[in-house]
Every structure is written in structure tokens, then in C-alpha cells.
Design a protein around this motif. Structure first.
Motif, short mmCIF file in Angstrom:
data_model
loop_
_atom_site.label_atom_id
_atom_site.label_comp_id
_atom_site.label_asym_id
_atom_site.label_seq_id
_atom_site.Cartn_x
_atom_site.Cartn_y
_atom_site.Cartn_z
N ARG A 32 0.83 -1.21 0.00
CA ARG A 32 0.00 0.00 0.00
C ARG A 32 0.85 1.25 0.00
O ARG A 32 0.57 2.21 -0.71
CB ARG A 32 -0.93 0.00 1.21
N LEU A 33 1.91 1.26 0.82
CA LEU A 33 2.80 2.43 0.85
C LEU A 33 3.48 2.64 -0.50
O LEU A 33 3.66 3.78 -0.95
CB LEU A 33 3.85 2.27 1.95
N ARG A 34 3.87 1.54 -1.14
CA ARG A 34 4.50 1.66 -2.45
C ARG A 34 3.52 2.25 -3.47
O ARG A 34 3.90 3.11 -4.28
CB ARG A 34 5.00 0.30 -2.91
N VAL A 39 1.87 7.36 -6.48
CA VAL A 39 0.95 8.46 -6.77
C VAL A 39 1.55 9.79 -6.31
O VAL A 39 1.47 10.81 -6.99
CB VAL A 39 -0.41 8.22 -6.07
N VAL A 40 2.20 9.79 -5.15
CA VAL A 40 2.70 11.03 -4.56
C VAL A 40 4.02 11.48 -5.18
O VAL A 40 4.28 12.68 -5.27
CB VAL A 40 2.85 10.84 -3.02
N ALA A 41 4.85 10.55 -5.63
CA ALA A 41 6.17 10.90 -6.15
C ALA A 41 6.12 11.90 -7.31
O ALA A 41 6.87 12.88 -7.31
CB ALA A 41 6.94 9.64 -6.54
N PRO A 42 5.26 11.71 -8.32
CA PRO A 42 5.21 12.73 -9.39
C PRO A 42 4.79 14.10 -8.88
O PRO A 42 5.29 15.12 -9.37
CB PRO A 42 4.18 12.16 -10.37
N ILE A 43 3.89 14.14 -7.92
CA ILE A 43 3.47 15.42 -7.36
C ILE A 43 4.63 16.11 -6.66
O ILE A 43 4.86 17.31 -6.82
CB ILE A 43 2.28 15.22 -6.40
#
Length: 107
Positions: A32-34, A39-43
Motif C-alpha cells: 500500500r505504501l509503495r 501516486v505522490v512521487a510525481p506530485i
């Protein structure tokens, strides 16, 4: 003697099952964290890019009050901008800088 051995064996298997369940849950949390990080990394990368873009060197000809912009037109109708320094009377690029830099008053 047999009762103690049976109790220890049952306790061992119970602890083994608890460990297996805990490892499965930890693996699910990591998955789930991965997926959240995907999702969060590109932001975060976009935010970091914007932050780096805000660190523009303000001591360049682009922001100097002595920069003059000219338009060079060709016979084919194409237009191209070029810049000259009013003090040194030479062509400059927008990312150039010199010791005579003074910021424009509107910045």
C-alpha cells in the motif's frame, strides 16, 4: 511431562501463526505504501521542479535595466529577438551577467 511438551508445542505453533499473520500484514502495508508513493512521487517531483524554477538568478541580463530588446526581421518574414547592452554596446543573451548589473525598477 507429556502435558508440558504438548503445551510448548501448541504455544510454538500459535506463535508461528501469529508471526505469519504479522508478516502478511506488514507486506500488505508495504504494498500500500509503495502504491501511495507511486501516486505522490510525481506530485513531489513537480513541486521540487517549481521550487528549483523559483531559484532563478536575478543578476542576469534578463532582469537588468540596461538590456535593450530588438527584433531582427528577415526577407522571408521571420522575426527573431536579440538583445544588446546599453552600456557595453554588445549583443547579450538573457542568461549573461556582468559587473554593471542593475535591476529593473519594476521587479
Amino acid at each position: 511431562m507429556m502435558d508440558l511438551l504438548t503445551i510448548l508445542l501448541i504455544a510454538f505453533f500459535v506463535l508461528l501463526v501469529i508471526q505469519i499473520i504479522a508478516l502478511i500484514r506488514i507486506r500488505m502495508i508495504v504494498v500500500r505504501l509503495r502504491s501511495i508513493m507511486n501516486v505522490v512521487a510525481p506530485i513531489l517531483q513537480k513541486a521540487q521542479y517549481v521550487h528549483r524554477a523559483n531559484k532563478i538568478n536575478m543578476h542576469t541580463c534578463q532582469f537588468c535595466k540596461f538590456r535593450q530588446a530588438y527584433i531582427k526581421t528577415t526577407a522571408s518574414g521571420e522575426e527573431d529577438f536579440y538583445y544588446r547592452c546599453r552600456l557595453t554596446d554588445r549583443d547579450v543573451r538573457l542568461n549573461d551577467s556582468c559587473k554593471y548589473f542593475e535591476p529593473e525598477s519594476n521587479f
